[in-house]
Design a protein around this motif. Structure first.
Motif, short mmCIF file in Angstrom:
data_model
loop_
_atom_site.label_atom_id
_atom_site.label_comp_id
_atom_site.label_asym_id
_atom_site.label_seq_id
_atom_site.Cartn_x
_atom_site.Cartn_y
_atom_site.Cartn_z
N ILE A 158 0.87 -1.18 0.00
CA ILE A 158 0.00 0.00 0.00
C ILE A 158 0.90 1.22 0.00
CG2 ILE A 158 -1.85 1.27 1.16
CD1 ILE A 158 -2.63 -1.32 2.58
N TYR A 185 1.27 5.29 0.52
CA TYR A 185 0.61 6.37 1.24
C TYR A 185 1.19 7.72 0.85
CZ TYR A 185 -1.33 2.90 4.50
OH TYR A 185 -2.00 1.85 5.06
N PRO A 234 -3.95 6.44 2.28
CA PRO A 234 -3.66 5.43 1.26
C PRO A 234 -4.02 5.94 -0.13
CG PRO A 234 -5.63 4.84 2.50
CD PRO A 234 -5.02 6.01 3.20
N LEU A 260 -7.73 0.86 0.75
CA LEU A 260 -7.70 2.26 0.33
C LEU A 260 -8.64 3.13 1.16
CD1 LEU A 260 -7.52 1.87 -3.55
CD2 LEU A 260 -5.71 2.61 -2.00
#
Length: 245
Positions: free
Chosen positions: A136, A138, A143, A202
């Motif tokens: 993920i 950021y 996110p 997300l």
């Protein structure tokens, strides 16, 4: 995917869309082929016909399916718009250039058998394995993207023991394997988020707008070394293309 989860927070029609999309992507339902009737789908998936109708109507509006009066519903030919970006840049560099503070969260790294699309993209042979790296990305602690990177094991042996963690993948490849990206080709298309895991990672709602991209990267000797799929939040990520006459 398992068919329909009635205890999920994701709406039933969204799960039906996810199911039909997977059937199309996997080749079960081919371009130009008729999909099962709404009545059969409702019975097979254990939902109401109204739910099936709602899902199909949305897929028709998106252009994934099309109807022929009196005949049924068919799989449409996929259409895409290609943007040729002129600067070779990583996600981190891209976000930093926009003024964001960035970080990466490693979800997992494992050795997998690549599917046919990845094998062809990376010019692999039968039996070759790839590392699958799920992360993920950021920006300012929000996110922005979920990424799935696939790298050939034969180029990067014991990659899982090199301490990737939440660090830069490209820096690791350069420092540990003397492998540096020389060129890459990317393709983008618009999508909506339907996979429950991606919606959760997300931190958005189902059917949230997003961009889906595929990057295939090469070394200086033209050897393909990276196939990465990215799911990018549509409300925060913008493609910029500089054009000249």
């Amino acid at each position: 995917m398992s068919k329909i989860n009635h205890s999920s927070y994701m709406p039933l029609y969204a799960q039906v869309i996810d199911y039909l999309t997977e059937m199309i992507d996997s080749g079960r339902y081919k371009t130009g082929e008729q999909i099962p009737s709404e009545m059969l789908l409702a019975k097979d998936l254990g939902v109401s016909r109204i739910t099936i109708t709602n899902a199909i109507q949305r897929m028709v509006q998106e252009g994934t399916l099309y109807r022929i009066q009196g005949k049924g519903t068919f799989v449409a030919e996929k259409k895409s718009v290609e943007h040729r970006l002129t600067t070779l840049i990583s996600f981190t560099e891209d976000m930093v250039s926009r003024g964001y503070r960035t970080r990466t969260e490693l979800i997992g790294i494992e050795l997998v058998v690549p599917n046919e699309k990845i094998m062809q993209s990376l010019e692999l042979s039968e039996g070759d394995m790839t590392w699958k790296i799920k992360r993920i990305r950021y920006a300012d602690e929000e996110p922005m993207a979920v990424q799935y990177a696939y790298l050939p094991e034969k180029i990067f042996p014991e990659l899982d023991k090199k301490g990737l963690g939440n660090n830069s993948l490209y820096e690791l490849l350069r420092d540990e394997y003397q492998a540096e990206m020389a060129e890459a080709e990317e393709h983008y298309r618009v999508m909506v988020l339907r996979k429950e895991e991606e919606v959760r990672m997300l931190n958005v709602s189902p059917e949230f707008p997003a961009l889906f991209s595929v990057r295939v990267s090469s070394l200086a000797n033209k050897q393909k070394f990276e196939y990465t799929e990215s799911v990018l939040r549509g409300d925060r990520y913008v493609l910029s293309v500089k054009l000249s006459k």
